[in-house]
Structures are given as C-alpha cells and as structure tokens.
Design a protein around this motif. Structure first.
Motif, PDB file in Angstrom:
ATOM      1  N   GLY A 165      17.115 -10.761   0.584  1.00 22.19           N
ATOM      2  CA  GLY A 165      17.586  -9.795  -0.407  1.00 22.19           C
ATOM      3  C   GLY A 165      16.932  -9.999  -1.763  1.00 22.19           C
ATOM      4  O   GLY A 165      16.617  -9.034  -2.476  1.00 22.19           O
ATOM      5  N   ARG A 166      16.715 -11.268  -2.130  1.00 25.02           N
ATOM      6  CA  ARG A 166      16.097 -11.572  -3.429  1.00 25.02           C
ATOM      7  C   ARG A 166      14.651 -11.082  -3.482  1.00 25.02           C
ATOM      8  O   ARG A 166      14.222 -10.484  -4.476  1.00 25.02           O
ATOM      9  N   ILE A 167      13.865 -11.359  -2.412  1.00 30.17           N
ATOM     10  CA  ILE A 167      12.476 -10.895  -2.449  1.00 30.17           C
ATOM     11  C   ILE A 167      12.400  -9.382  -2.281  1.00 30.17           C
ATOM     12  O   ILE A 167      11.451  -8.746  -2.744  1.00 30.17           O
ATOM     13  N   GLY A 168      13.427  -8.797  -1.658  1.00 29.97           N
ATOM     14  CA  GLY A 168      13.473  -7.350  -1.536  1.00 29.97           C
ATOM     15  C   GLY A 168      13.572  -6.663  -2.880  1.00 29.97           C
ATOM     16  O   GLY A 168      13.034  -5.567  -3.078  1.00 29.97           O
ATOM     17  N   LEU A 169      14.261  -7.300  -3.821  1.00 31.56           N
ATOM     18  CA  LEU A 169      14.367  -6.739  -5.172  1.00 31.56           C
ATOM     19  C   LEU A 169      13.000  -6.582  -5.824  1.00 31.56           C
ATOM     20  O   LEU A 169      12.796  -5.710  -6.667  1.00 31.56           O
ATOM     21  N   LEU A 170      12.058  -7.429  -5.401  1.00 30.75           N
ATOM     22  CA  LEU A 170      10.701  -7.375  -5.942  1.00 30.75           C
ATOM     23  C   LEU A 170       9.791  -6.489  -5.102  1.00 30.75           C
ATOM     24  O   LEU A 170       8.587  -6.425  -5.360  1.00 30.75           O
ATOM     25  N   ALA A 172       8.837  -7.142  -2.206  1.00 26.71           N
ATOM     26  CA  ALA A 172       7.864  -8.078  -1.658  1.00 26.71           C
ATOM     27  C   ALA A 172       7.984  -8.254  -0.155  1.00 26.71           C
ATOM     28  O   ALA A 172       7.004  -8.564   0.516  1.00 26.71           O
ATOM     29  N   GLY A 173       9.168  -8.098   0.407  1.00 27.10           N
ATOM     30  CA  GLY A 173       9.354  -8.316   1.833  1.00 27.10           C
ATOM     31  C   GLY A 173      10.794  -8.063   2.233  1.00 27.10           C
ATOM     32  O   GLY A 173      11.638  -7.747   1.391  1.00 27.10           O
ATOM     33  N   GLN A 174      11.055  -8.231   3.528  1.00 26.91           N
ATOM     34  CA  GLN A 174      12.369  -7.923   4.070  1.00 26.91           C
ATOM     35  C   GLN A 174      12.959  -9.075   4.876  1.00 26.91           C
ATOM     36  O   GLN A 174      14.058  -8.947   5.401  1.00 26.91           O
ATOM     37  N   ALA A 175      12.243 -10.178   4.991  1.00 24.41           N
ATOM     38  CA  ALA A 175      12.673 -11.224   5.912  1.00 24.41           C
ATOM     39  C   ALA A 175      12.440 -12.609   5.318  1.00 24.41           C
ATOM     40  O   ALA A 175      11.603 -12.802   4.436  1.00 24.41           O
ATOM     41  N   ALA A 176      13.197 -13.571   5.852  1.00 23.26           N
ATOM     42  CA  ALA A 176      13.072 -14.964   5.443  1.00 23.26           C
ATOM     43  C   ALA A 176      13.535 -15.843   6.597  1.00 23.26           C
ATOM     44  O   ALA A 176      14.255 -15.395   7.487  1.00 23.26           O
ATOM     45  N   VAL A 177      13.129 -17.113   6.552  1.00 26.59           N
ATOM     46  CA  VAL A 177      13.538 -18.092   7.558  1.00 26.59           C
ATOM     47  C   VAL A 177      14.181 -19.277   6.845  1.00 26.59           C
ATOM     48  O   VAL A 177      13.622 -19.805   5.878  1.00 26.59           O
ATOM     49  N   VAL A 184      12.365 -21.936   4.385  1.00 25.07           N
ATOM     50  CA  VAL A 184      11.038 -22.462   4.712  1.00 25.07           C
ATOM     51  C   VAL A 184       9.964 -21.378   4.735  1.00 25.07           C
ATOM     52  O   VAL A 184       8.772 -21.697   4.759  1.00 25.07           O
ATOM     53  N   ALA A 185      10.356 -20.113   4.728  1.00 22.59           N
ATOM     54  CA  ALA A 185       9.348 -19.044   4.735  1.00 22.59           C
ATOM     55  C   ALA A 185       9.947 -17.755   4.195  1.00 22.59           C
ATOM     56  O   ALA A 185      11.107 -17.432   4.468  1.00 22.59           O
ATOM     57  N   LEU A 186       9.133 -17.043   3.420  1.00 18.39           N
ATOM     58  CA  LEU A 186       9.486 -15.727   2.904  1.00 18.39           C
ATOM     59  C   LEU A 186       8.411 -14.738   3.346  1.00 18.39           C
ATOM     60  O   LEU A 186       7.216 -15.057   3.322  1.00 18.39           O
ATOM     61  N   GLU A 187       8.831 -13.560   3.728  1.00 22.48           N
ATOM     62  CA  GLU A 187       7.882 -12.547   4.192  1.00 22.48           C
ATOM     63  C   GLU A 187       7.117 -11.947   3.028  1.00 22.48           C
ATOM     64  O   GLU A 187       7.688 -11.614   1.995  1.00 22.48           O
ATOM     65  N   GLY A 188       5.811 -11.792   3.233  1.00 25.79           N
ATOM     66  CA  GLY A 188       4.967 -11.096   2.273  1.00 25.79           C
ATOM     67  C   GLY A 188       4.307  -9.903   2.931  1.00 25.79           C
ATOM     68  O   GLY A 188       4.844  -9.312   3.869  1.00 25.79           O
ATOM     69  N   GLY A 191       3.819  -9.318   7.044  1.00 26.64           N
ATOM     70  CA  GLY A 191       4.814  -8.811   7.976  1.00 26.64           C
ATOM     71  C   GLY A 191       5.589  -9.927   8.657  1.00 26.64           C
ATOM     72  O   GLY A 191       5.238 -11.107   8.591  1.00 26.64           O
ATOM     73  N   THR A 192       6.654  -9.541   9.366  1.00 27.25           N
ATOM     74  CA  THR A 192       7.578 -10.514   9.942  1.00 27.25           C
ATOM     75  C   THR A 192       6.933 -11.364  11.025  1.00 27.25           C
ATOM     76  O   THR A 192       7.093 -12.590  11.051  1.00 27.25           O
ATOM     77  N   ASP A 193       6.203 -10.741  11.954  1.00 27.28           N
ATOM     78  CA  ASP A 193       5.623 -11.497  13.063  1.00 27.28           C
ATOM     79  C   ASP A 193       4.634 -12.538  12.559  1.00 27.28           C
ATOM     80  O   ASP A 193       4.600 -13.678  13.055  1.00 27.28           O
ATOM     81  N   ALA A 194       3.823 -12.169  11.576  1.00 28.78           N
ATOM     82  CA  ALA A 194       2.853 -13.118  11.026  1.00 28.78           C
ATOM     83  C   ALA A 194       3.556 -14.237  10.266  1.00 28.78           C
ATOM     84  O   ALA A 194       3.101 -15.390  10.284  1.00 28.78           O
ATOM     85  N   MET A 195       4.656 -13.927   9.598  1.00 29.02           N
ATOM     86  CA  MET A 195       5.431 -14.969   8.927  1.00 29.02           C
ATOM     87  C   MET A 195       5.966 -15.970   9.949  1.00 29.02           C
ATOM     88  O   MET A 195       5.920 -17.186   9.741  1.00 29.02           O
ATOM     89  N   LEU A 196       6.455 -15.467  11.086  1.00 24.90           N
ATOM     90  CA  LEU A 196       6.962 -16.352  12.130  1.00 24.90           C
ATOM     91  C   LEU A 196       5.841 -17.204  12.722  1.00 24.90           C
ATOM     92  O   LEU A 196       6.048 -18.381  13.042  1.00 24.90           O
ATOM     93  N   ALA A 197       4.660 -16.631  12.857  1.00 21.40           N
ATOM     94  CA  ALA A 197       3.513 -17.408  13.333  1.00 21.40           C
ATOM     95  C   ALA A 197       3.180 -18.519  12.349  1.00 21.40           C
ATOM     96  O   ALA A 197       2.786 -19.629  12.742  1.00 21.40           O
TER      97      ALA A 197
END
Length: 285
Positions: A165-170, A172-177, A184-188, A191-197
């Motif tokens: 939600g915090r990065i969504g305000l910017l 910047a992304g929609q997902a985090a881990v 440990v990870a924020l989506e940029g 995209g989500t799949d690449a963030m998980l990789a």
C-alpha cells in the motif's frame, strides 16, 4: 452497481483469458456484446462471440465499430505488453485528429496514463465499466481460498500488504514480500513474477535465510488506482513463482484483486502447499 441488461456492451480486449471470461459473463447476463481485440495484444480465441480487431493507429475505426454496435458502455480489459509508438504506425484520420491528446496521455506515468485513457473515452460520450462489474467472480472474496495459513504467515501477509500500500501511493508497484516479520522485496517496474524471481535468487545466494516454506507475497490495489481499468491480478503463474521463491502463500486485498483462472490458481496452490488468503482492508478516511 447494477448495470441495465438491455444496453449493448463493447469489450476492448488486450491479452490473456480475462477478456473472454468477461465476454461470456456479459452474454450469459443477456447483454449484446462485441469484443474489439487490440491487434498484437488480444490473443484469446473468441470463437463464435461477435468480435472485430483494430490496431493502435485506428481510433477512427474503433469509434465507427462502437457506433455501429450502438454501445455507450465500454470495458477495457486484458494485458498490454508495450506502449505503442505512434510515430511508426499507419494512422487513420480519427487517430490523426486525436494524436496530440494521445501523445500527452502515453508520456505520463502508469496510473496517469490509465486515467488519461478513461478521460479520453468518457469525453467521447462513453461510460467505462469495470470488468469486475460484469464478471463479479473475478475478484477475490474475503477469507482463505486455499491452504491453512499460520498466525506467523498471516502476520507476514498483513505486513506485506501494508508495504504494498505504501509503494502504491507512489505509483511504484502493487506487491511486496515479507518473511519472518521483515520486508524483503518491493515490486517495481519489473512486475510481480520478476520480483518473486528476485526473491528466489536472493534466497539461493544466501542473502535471505529462512526455513521454507515461509513468509508471504501480498498484492493490493494502489490507493489511487482506477479499478475499472487497472485491477491488480494474480494467477497460476503467480503461484508457481511464489512456490519457487520458497514462500508459504499469497495474500490479496479482498474485492480489489482479480484471480485469473481461479480454479487452476487454487488447484496449483493446494498442490504446492501454498495458502491464498484475501484480506478485507478498512477504507482510508
């Protein structure tokens, strides 16, 4: 919002299976439906459903097709892989007339682009309808859809949703881990799949240490996101990538995230031993 069943509907379709799902739901509800696939993007087999195709340079053709169908209601749904370069396209007269407005829209940030597209369509007398308003089963209801998350998993899920939600305000992304109470990870832009990789690579390199399965991926809508045209999604591939990263499960924002190919997504999660849990968030005052 209830939609009159007697009003014709046009679906402007990008890639993936969701446009077909929405079209079938609309027809099932008795709406006269026309699918307008974007050339180079729409890849579903629309079969016997009424459908046509248009290119990015054919705004005039698009408006003519909408007029012939008699619709004022438009759904924009499906993936778009790349922004069009109008300098390289053969443009019809409708596109030429609208080109300054179009170029202004596509040079903006992601959220601003989508807002501009909606305004562009609405300025021409159309109503933009969300895919979830036609096919309500696309969105995740509150509760656990697969697996049995532990209290620690749910704690990580809530932490990751807060971060997303915090990065969504910017915009910047929609997902985090989150794993073990730590982001440990924020989506940029990847995209989500690449963030998980990336999470999987960090774990393999020993930069992230935890006993798998553990932690959670969370995905939620940006606070300013127009869900009519840009609802976040998860699907079978999300489950596969989350499992490869060693995560225990996936959390989504209830009512504001689509689950693509829901039955397969849930089946794959159960097979991999992952949970899927939808969290109902309180509206921001």
């Amino acid at each position: 919002m209830a939609l009159p069943p007697d009003r014709p509907l046009a679906i402007i379709a990008g890639g993936g299976s969701v446009p077909l799902h929405v079209a079938k739901a609309a027809q099932g509800a008795g709406r006269r439906t026309l699918v307008l696939g974007i050339e180079g993007e729409a890849d579903a087999d629309f079969g016997n459903l009424p459908h046509e195709h248009f290119s990015w340079g054919q705004i005039g053709r698009l408006e003519r097709l909408l007029s012939e169908h008699g619709t004022r209601d438009v759904v924009l749904v499906g993936g778009v892989r790349v922004r069009p370069d109008f300098r390289l396209l053969k443009l019809d007269m409708g596109t030429v007339k609208a080109l300054p407005e179009i170029l202004s829209i596509i040079t903006s940030g992601d959220n601003t682009v989508l807002t501009g597209v909606v305004r562009f369509i609405e300025a021409r007398g159309y109503s933009v309808i969300g895919a979830h308003q036609i096919a309500a089963d696309l969105v995740a209801p509150a509760g656990t859809l697969a697996g049995s998350p532990s209290s620690q998993h749910l704690s990580d899920a809530h932490l990751a949703i807060e971060a997303a939600g915090r990065i969504g305000l910017l915009d910047a992304g929609q997902a985090a881990v989150a794993i073990g109470g730590r982001i440990v990870a924020l989506e940029g832009a990847e995209g989500t799949d690449a963030m998980l990789a990336r999470v999987a690579s960090l774990r393999e390199a020993g930069r992230i240490r935890f006993a798998a399965p553990g932690g959670a991926l969370a995905k939620c809508a940006k606070p300013q996101q127009d869900l009519r045209v840009d609802m976040p999604t998860i699907g079978p591939d999300t489950v596969t990538h989350a499992a490869a990263a060693g995560l225990a499960g996936i959390a989504v924002e209830a009512g504001r995230v689509m689950i693509i190919d829901r039955s397969e997504t849930i089946r794959r999660a159960k097979a991999a031993g992952l949970f899927i849990h939808a969290v109902e968030l309180q509206a921001t005052p």
